[in-house]
Write a protein that holds these residues in place. Structure first.
Motif, mmCIF file in Angstrom:
data_model
loop_
_atom_site.group_PDB
_atom_site.id
_atom_site.type_symbol
_atom_site.label_atom_id
_atom_site.label_comp_id
_atom_site.label_asym_id
_atom_site.label_seq_id
_atom_site.Cartn_x
_atom_site.Cartn_y
_atom_site.Cartn_z
ATOM 1 N N LEU A 112 -19.418 -15.101 -25.445
ATOM 2 C CA LEU A 112 -18.989 -14.079 -26.497
ATOM 3 C C LEU A 112 -17.593 -14.238 -26.406
ATOM 4 C CD1 LEU A 112 -19.544 -12.095 -28.594
ATOM 5 C CD2 LEU A 112 -19.729 -10.328 -26.941
ATOM 6 N N VAL A 113 -16.731 -14.513 -27.433
ATOM 7 C CA VAL A 113 -15.441 -14.747 -27.379
ATOM 8 C C VAL A 113 -14.663 -13.436 -28.449
ATOM 9 C CG1 VAL A 113 -13.481 -16.190 -27.648
ATOM 10 C CG2 VAL A 113 -15.484 -17.230 -26.854
ATOM 11 N N GLU A 114 -13.922 -12.814 -27.938
ATOM 12 C CA GLU A 114 -13.191 -11.892 -28.812
ATOM 13 C C GLU A 114 -11.774 -12.062 -28.499
ATOM 14 O OE1 GLU A 114 -16.220 -8.266 -29.149
ATOM 15 O OE2 GLU A 114 -15.657 -8.493 -27.366
ATOM 16 N N VAL A 115 -11.190 -12.102 -29.620
ATOM 17 C CA VAL A 115 -9.697 -12.032 -29.822
ATOM 18 C C VAL A 115 -8.901 -10.891 -30.395
ATOM 19 C CG1 VAL A 115 -7.585 -13.326 -30.560
ATOM 20 C CG2 VAL A 115 -9.797 -14.534 -29.742
ATOM 21 N N PRO A 116 -8.236 -10.272 -30.064
ATOM 22 C CA PRO A 116 -7.685 -8.835 -30.752
ATOM 23 C C PRO A 116 -7.256 -9.272 -32.108
ATOM 24 C CG PRO A 116 -6.644 -9.105 -28.647
ATOM 25 C CD PRO A 116 -7.391 -10.372 -28.549
ATOM 26 N N GLU A 117 -7.705 -8.278 -33.063
ATOM 27 C CA GLU A 117 -7.309 -8.328 -34.364
ATOM 28 C C GLU A 117 -5.931 -8.366 -34.459
ATOM 29 O OE1 GLU A 117 -9.960 -6.901 -37.244
ATOM 30 O OE2 GLU A 117 -11.784 -6.740 -36.028
ATOM 31 N N GLY A 118 -5.267 -8.769 -35.584
ATOM 32 C CA GLY A 118 -3.973 -8.784 -35.884
ATOM 33 C C GLY A 118 -2.959 -9.427 -35.029
ATOM 34 N N LEU A 119 -3.667 -10.271 -34.280
ATOM 35 C CA LEU A 119 -2.785 -11.065 -33.592
ATOM 36 C C LEU A 119 -1.852 -12.097 -34.500
ATOM 37 C CD1 LEU A 119 -2.476 -12.174 -30.366
ATOM 38 C CD2 LEU A 119 -4.138 -14.003 -30.927
ATOM 39 N N PRO A 120 -0.528 -11.952 -34.285
ATOM 40 C CA PRO A 120 0.085 -12.962 -35.270
ATOM 41 C C PRO A 120 -0.188 -14.423 -35.070
ATOM 42 C CG PRO A 120 1.662 -11.639 -33.978
ATOM 43 C CD PRO A 120 0.225 -11.321 -33.126
ATOM 44 N N ALA A 121 0.034 -15.051 -36.107
ATOM 45 C CA ALA A 121 -0.354 -16.509 -36.449
ATOM 46 C C ALA A 121 0.237 -17.472 -35.433
ATOM 47 C CB ALA A 121 0.002 -17.049 -37.654
ATOM 48 N N ASP A 122 1.530 -16.967 -34.806
ATOM 49 C CA ASP A 122 2.187 -17.819 -33.843
ATOM 50 C C ASP A 122 1.865 -17.664 -32.271
ATOM 51 O OD1 ASP A 122 3.282 -15.440 -33.675
ATOM 52 O OD2 ASP A 122 5.493 -16.276 -33.044
ATOM 53 N N LYS A 123 0.658 -16.753 -32.084
ATOM 54 C CA LYS A 123 0.218 -16.495 -30.807
ATOM 55 C C LYS A 123 -1.052 -16.928 -30.711
ATOM 56 C CE LYS A 123 3.367 -13.464 -29.529
ATOM 57 N NZ LYS A 123 4.250 -13.515 -28.649
ATOM 58 N N SER A 124 -1.245 -17.773 -29.526
ATOM 59 C CA SER A 124 -2.477 -18.488 -29.165
ATOM 60 C C SER A 124 -3.613 -17.782 -28.777
ATOM 61 C CB SER A 124 -2.132 -19.514 -27.845
ATOM 62 O OG SER A 124 -3.418 -20.112 -27.489
ATOM 63 N N PRO A 125 -4.590 -17.983 -29.536
ATOM 64 C CA PRO A 125 -6.066 -17.253 -29.383
ATOM 65 C C PRO A 125 -6.604 -17.409 -27.882
ATOM 66 C CG PRO A 125 -6.434 -18.785 -31.014
ATOM 67 C CD PRO A 125 -4.975 -18.723 -30.819
ATOM 68 N N THR A 126 -6.370 -18.408 -27.433
ATOM 69 C CA THR A 126 -6.765 -18.861 -26.221
ATOM 70 C C THR A 126 -6.237 -18.016 -25.117
ATOM 71 O OG1 THR A 126 -6.931 -21.239 -26.810
ATOM 72 C CG2 THR A 126 -6.984 -20.799 -24.538
ATOM 73 N N ARG A 127 -5.034 -17.467 -25.294
ATOM 74 C CA ARG A 127 -4.307 -16.904 -24.218
ATOM 75 C C ARG A 127 -4.550 -15.394 -24.433
ATOM 76 N NH1 ARG A 127 1.402 -19.211 -22.495
ATOM 77 N NH2 ARG A 127 1.185 -21.234 -22.787
#
Length: 156
Positions: A112-127
């Motif tokens: 299960l992988v969750e990435v905070p919503e609203g993360l700017p497009a220039d920010k890596s989802p991996t990190r």
């Protein structure tokens, strides 16, 4: 034709038909169809999620959005049916689950992988991703599930 040639041709045809049968099963299902397709998948997945706390309903029921078909993958000599499911099609980058079911349907694993919503497009989802393992996958299975995630062109 020689007898040896006919025997070799027959063997090749038999091996080819087995491969074709496996390929026919490969990719036929999407994750959100598994539990209704076969009670063995449902029972195995229930064994995995019943031990977990605070899972969203779409994970418990594998009822999210599945745009990709599942595929057959090998890990440490064992075959698995692997694929992704997202909470919704619109927030797939933020909430997704990669699942793997053993070919005999006895074992299942999930990431299960969750990435905070609203993360700017220039920010890596991996990190910024948080990962939760389901089904107690070993290191090899964790690597297999991570590799499936990396196939997404939006994941960097």
């Amino acid at each position: 034709m020689s007898r040896a040639f006919c025997a070799a041709l027959a063997t090749a045809l038999l091996l080819g038909s087995g491969t074709a049968a496996m390929a026919a099963n490969d990719g036929q299902l999407r994750v959100n169809q598994l539990l209704s397709a076969d009670p063995e998948y449902r029972d195995t997945w229930q064994d995995v999620v019943q031990k977990e706390e605070r899972l969203p309903d779409w994970v418990i029921n594998l009822s999210g959005s599945s745009e990709q078909q599942m595929s057959a993958v090998e890990e440490d000599g064992d075959k698995y049916l692997v694929g992704p499911v997202c909470e919704t099609e619109q927030n797939c980058l933020n909430k997704r689950l990669i699942v793997a079911f053993s070919w005999d349907k006895d074992k299942a694993y999930g990431m299960l992988v969750e990435v905070p919503e609203g993360l700017p497009a220039d920010k890596s989802p991996t990190r910024h991703a948080q990962t939760r393992w389901l089904g107690e996958p070993d290191e090899g299975m964790q690597a297999l599930l991570r590799e499936q995630l990396k196939r997404d062109p939006n994941w960097y």
